[in-house]
Write a protein that holds these residues in place. Sequence first.
Motif: not given
Lengths: 183, 190
Positions: B1-28
């Motif tokens: 189970m992830p250490h923080i609450e992540i949407e369960s339909h989004l495995p791996g990196i996708t869930g993390l990038l959706e968790y915080r979209k403003d930090s995800a944008a430059p990474i993507r």
Amino acid sequence: MAHIKVPEAVPGIRSLVMYRPETGKHLYQLAHVLLRDDSPLSSAERELIAAYVSHRNNCMFCMSSHAAAARCLYGDESAIVDDVLTDMQRSGISEKLKALLVVAGKVQISGKSVTAQDMEEVKRLGATDREIHDTVLIAAAFCMFNRYVDGLATLTPTDPEAYKEMGKRMVEKGYALPDANGK
Amino acid sequence: MPHIEIESHLPGITGLLEYRKDSAAPIRELTQILLRGPSSLTEGERELIASIVCYGNECRFCTTAHTAAANLLLGETTTTASVLNDINTAPVSEKMKALLHIASLVQKSGKQVTEEAVQTAKNAGATDLEIHDTVLIAALFCLYNRYVDGLNAFTPGDPEYYKTLADRIVHHGYTRLPGGYDHLKNNPVQ
């Protein structure tokens, strides 16, 4: 000398973002979002995490510049920064921040070294999911920045005064792309 | 189970990038330029660099995803497997061997990259930009691997999941899907 032809006399990451601004702008944007934009952690705390991870990666440029920014942000309490870099557990920061730095230190080694017990401890001390997320991502991001800066052997100033000025600029201007002169 | 609450339909990196979209944008965006933007290295070669770093960091989610992407781009599975097994005997050019060697040094620490390793790459024809991009791709995956494993993101066991993911990162790329990821809610991943 750097491993590739970057602008001369420009230190650290600045020489690299000038070499390739297309990638540089996203790297600076990431640093800005993580260290300056909204977070339940203060900018001072986040710069401290950045300096702590860079210190553990032995990246002199990133450690010195982010420690300088953290000292600037801590103001009258700037001694905290050096206390944390010397012996984090004996420094005067909160127990919660200590536990977050333990997590950051584990991330520096490998993502897999973060344990369920580390998480229990940090949550027991009041850290929220968002604080944990931001700590892990800042630590992971500095494992990237440190490798980028040292992997290409960029110029690392040795004069502490140079970093003092850098730290001040990082606090006043945030992470803005340098101009043609590297300023 | 992830250490923080992540949407369960989004495995791996996708869930993390959706968790915080403003930090995800430059990474993507950074990933998109480095792995899909104009370059004298092929997309397959760049996915090989990503794969060897993920493998060195023992990040199962990222290794499986990027080897699948490399295989899809290369049209075969032998090269990727050989590269992960031993760079020196892998069926890639001398230049790629030298760049993969630099990437594996970066995976350990930036300080490990020696003058000699860089000179070997240059002697084999690598340009400054290729060396730059190799180091930055390797460093970027040191971020991804720590982000994914440091928060214990869900790592699916079903190989089909990675086929779909590889198809997406090869044919769409690394930018956020225009409509987001809600459509995945109907396909629970095992």
